[in-house]
Design an enzyme around this catalytic site. Structure first.
Site, PDB file in Angstrom:
ATOM      1  N   THR A  98       2.823  91.747   8.102  1.00  0.00           N
ATOM      2  CA  THR A  98       3.956  90.821   8.192  1.00  0.00           C
ATOM      3  C   THR A  98       3.889  89.904   6.974  1.00  0.00           C
ATOM      4  O   THR A  98       2.963  89.092   6.860  1.00  0.00           O
ATOM      5  CB  THR A  98       3.891  89.971   9.478  1.00  0.00           C
ATOM      6  OG1 THR A  98       3.810  90.848  10.597  1.00  0.00           O
ATOM      7  CG2 THR A  98       5.122  89.083   9.601  1.00  0.00           C
ATOM      8  N   LYS A 173      11.199  91.007  11.817  1.00  0.00           N
ATOM      9  CA  LYS A 173       9.876  90.649  12.362  1.00  0.00           C
ATOM     10  C   LYS A 173       9.704  89.122  12.488  1.00  0.00           C
ATOM     11  O   LYS A 173       9.183  88.634  13.494  1.00  0.00           O
ATOM     12  CB  LYS A 173       8.785  91.238  11.458  1.00  0.00           C
ATOM     13  CG  LYS A 173       7.370  90.826  11.778  1.00  0.00           C
ATOM     14  CD  LYS A 173       6.876  91.355  13.108  1.00  0.00           C
ATOM     15  CE  LYS A 173       5.482  90.816  13.416  1.00  0.00           C
ATOM     16  NZ  LYS A 173       5.091  91.068  14.792  1.00  0.00           N
TER      17      LYS A 173
HETATM   18  P1  NAD Z   1      -6.897  90.833  10.901  1.00  0.00           P
HETATM   19  O1  NAD Z   1      -7.239  89.548  10.266  1.00  0.00           O
HETATM   20  O2  NAD Z   1      -7.574  91.251  12.168  1.00  0.00           O
HETATM   21  O3  NAD Z   1      -7.108  92.046   9.852  1.00  0.00           O
HETATM   22  C1  NAD Z   1      -6.766  91.970   8.514  1.00  0.00           C
HETATM   23  C2  NAD Z   1      -7.817  92.792   7.748  1.00  0.00           C
HETATM   24  O4  NAD Z   1      -7.445  92.864   6.367  1.00  0.00           O
HETATM   25  C3  NAD Z   1      -9.216  92.163   7.793  1.00  0.00           C
HETATM   26  O5  NAD Z   1     -10.129  93.083   8.351  1.00  0.00           O
HETATM   27  C4  NAD Z   1      -9.528  91.842   6.336  1.00  0.00           C
HETATM   28  O6  NAD Z   1     -10.886  92.027   6.007  1.00  0.00           O
HETATM   29  C5  NAD Z   1      -8.654  92.870   5.628  1.00  0.00           C
HETATM   30  N1  NAD Z   1      -8.349  92.556   4.231  1.00  0.00           N
HETATM   31  C6  NAD Z   1      -7.895  91.406   3.704  1.00  0.00           C
HETATM   32  N2  NAD Z   1      -7.685  91.543   2.387  1.00  0.00           N
HETATM   33  C7  NAD Z   1      -8.033  92.818   2.060  1.00  0.00           C
HETATM   34  C8  NAD Z   1      -8.019  93.567   0.863  1.00  0.00           C
HETATM   35  N3  NAD Z   1      -7.632  93.041  -0.299  1.00  0.00           N
HETATM   36  N4  NAD Z   1      -8.437  94.856   0.909  1.00  0.00           N
HETATM   37  C9  NAD Z   1      -8.843  95.410   2.072  1.00  0.00           C
HETATM   38  N5  NAD Z   1      -8.856  94.753   3.262  1.00  0.00           N
HETATM   39  C10 NAD Z   1      -8.456  93.464   3.244  1.00  0.00           C
HETATM   40  O7  NAD Z   1      -5.316  90.822  11.093  1.00  0.00           O
HETATM   41  P2  NAD Z   1      -4.435  91.701  12.096  1.00  0.00           P
HETATM   42  O8  NAD Z   1      -4.329  90.992  13.394  1.00  0.00           O
HETATM   43  O9  NAD Z   1      -4.891  93.119  12.033  1.00  0.00           O
HETATM   44  O10 NAD Z   1      -3.005  91.554  11.385  1.00  0.00           O
HETATM   45  C11 NAD Z   1      -2.665  92.280  10.206  1.00  0.00           C
HETATM   46  C12 NAD Z   1      -1.180  92.048   9.944  1.00  0.00           C
HETATM   47  O11 NAD Z   1      -0.419  92.485  11.084  1.00  0.00           O
HETATM   48  C13 NAD Z   1      -0.810  90.572   9.714  1.00  0.00           C
HETATM   49  O12 NAD Z   1       0.192  90.497   8.746  1.00  0.00           O
HETATM   50  C14 NAD Z   1      -0.295  90.143  11.088  1.00  0.00           C
HETATM   51  O13 NAD Z   1       0.607  89.067  10.981  1.00  0.00           O
HETATM   52  C15 NAD Z   1       0.365  91.418  11.580  1.00  0.00           C
HETATM   53  N6  NAD Z   1       0.452  91.600  13.037  1.00  0.00           N
HETATM   54  C16 NAD Z   1      -0.611  91.311  13.847  1.00  0.00           C
HETATM   55  C17 NAD Z   1      -0.487  91.522  15.230  1.00  0.00           C
HETATM   56  C18 NAD Z   1      -1.621  91.230  16.186  1.00  0.00           C
HETATM   57  O14 NAD Z   1      -1.373  91.227  17.407  1.00  0.00           O
HETATM   58  N7  NAD Z   1      -2.834  91.008  15.721  1.00  0.00           N
HETATM   59  C19 NAD Z   1       0.702  92.023  15.766  1.00  0.00           C
HETATM   60  C20 NAD Z   1       1.749  92.329  14.890  1.00  0.00           C
HETATM   61  C21 NAD Z   1       1.609  92.117  13.538  1.00  0.00           C
END
Ligand code: NAD
Length: 298
Positions: A98, A173
């Site tokens: 997002t 979104k």
């Molecule tokens: P999270 O923090 O659990 O995971 C993000 C991952 O990205 C982490 O493991 C981090 O180490 C990794 N990361 C960061 N920079 C990086 C890079 N340069 N190279 C490789 N890896 C890297 O977050 P999430 O909950 O999985 O959310 C991810 C996205 O999805 C966000 O944009 C969030 O807004 C969206 N989202 C989350 C949910 C939810 O319920 N968690 C639902 C819908 C959308």
């Protein structure tokens, strides 16, 4: 199909695993060693870095926290080179993070300049939906590119919507998440009010779920511990959707509202309440922990 999957967090981990289980060759990468280890234990190949992950990939999928991470991954920044120049013409990039619609368009323009296709495909459905493969995808981009991506999206989701041109998925979104952020606070207030009057939160939640106040939080993601066994609230608000990620999304909706001169007073109030919750040290907890701000402390 050869797929590079970058970002194996709460959402990306189970999404990459579903593609692996569907028989695709997934080369995954995350900066976090523990996130990589979880996937490696399931038999997913882990690359040494993002550049190695995209070697030979026909499709690159990213699931990163915010705009800056996605722009840095594909376009590079002061400290890292972007992976976009490593992709051959005809490759497909699917960004499921997002992020700001403007960032999606920036990456899409750079991709187009080298013959790489791009769609923004942010998701809804939470970690439960990511694990079950029942996410909702909101896609921005050409209809023909969506059709190319559809067989992969269908392995991770149950509902796939074409919202419009590149960036439109992100706009849909942030509208959805603004509503979700507001609903979670309202749901928390209502439960806290009932509990302060001696009601059982389980009984009250079931009454409201089947009444005119029914919503997704009451269905699947109750903010009160012990109501839904699998909700983050029942696991110490661990995992799930972080308060800081909700704060980011409400920031995006407020920036967008300013740009298009829309009035979103409850979205603004919700952003401030999650900001206060984050400043109080709860940014890493699931966003449903906002109930701690409105609930009685005794
Ligand atoms: P999270 O923090 O659990 O995971 C993000 C991952 O990205 C982490 O493991 C981090 O180490 C990794 N990361 C960061 N920079 C990086 C890079 N340069 N190279 C490789 N890896 C890297 O977050 P999430 O909950 O999985 O959310 C991810 C996205 O999805 C966000 O944009 C969030 O807004 C969206 N989202 C989350 C949910 C939810 O319920 N968690 C639902 C819908 C959308």
């Amino acid at each position: 199909m050869n797929i590079a999957f970058i970002g194996l967090g709460n959402m990306g981990g189970p999404m990459a695993l579903n593609l692996h289980k569907a028989g695709h060759t997934v080369q995954a990468f995350d900066l976090s060693t523990s996130a990589c280890e979880k996937l490696a234990a399931e038999g997913v190949a882990i690359a040494t870095d993002a550049a190695a992950a995209v070697q030979g990939a026909e499709v690159v999928i990213s699931m990163l926290p915010a705009s800056a991470h996605v722009e840095a991954l594909f376009l590079g920044n002061g400290t890292q080179a972007g992976v976009l120049p490593l992709l051959p013409a005809g490759a497909l990039v699917i960004d499921c993070s997002t992020i700001a619609a403007a960032s999606a368009r920036k990456v899409a323009d750079a991709a187009q300049a080298q013959g790489v296709q791009f769609i923004d495909a942010p998701v809804s459905g939470g970690t439960g939906g990511a694990i079950a493969g029942t996410l909702t995808f909101m896609v921005g981009g050409d209809a023909a590119v969506l059709e190319r991506a559809r067989p992969l999206l269908e392995k991770m989701g149950a509902n796939i919507f074409h919202a419009g041109a590149v960036g439109a998925g992100q706009t849909a979104k942030i509208c959805n998440n603004m509503l979700l952020g507001i609903l979670m606070i309202g749901t928390s207030e209502a439960i806290a009010l009932g509990v302060a009057n001696g009601l059982d939160p389980k009984v009250l939640s079931e009454i409201m779920r089947r009444s005119s106040g029914g919503n997704w939080a009451l269905e699947k993601y109750n903010p009160c511990p012990g109501v839904h066994e699998n909700a983050p609230a029942s696991k110490g608000y661990a995992g799930g959707f972080g308060t800081d990620l909700m704060l980011k999304d409400l920031g995006l909706s407020q920036e967008n509202a300013t740009a298009v001169k829309a009035s979103t007073p409850l979205g603004g109030l919700a952003r401030n309440l999650y900001a206060m919750h984050s400043i109080a040290g709860q940014g890493g907890l699931d966003f449903s922990s906002i109930i701690q701000m409105v609930g009685k402390k005794d």
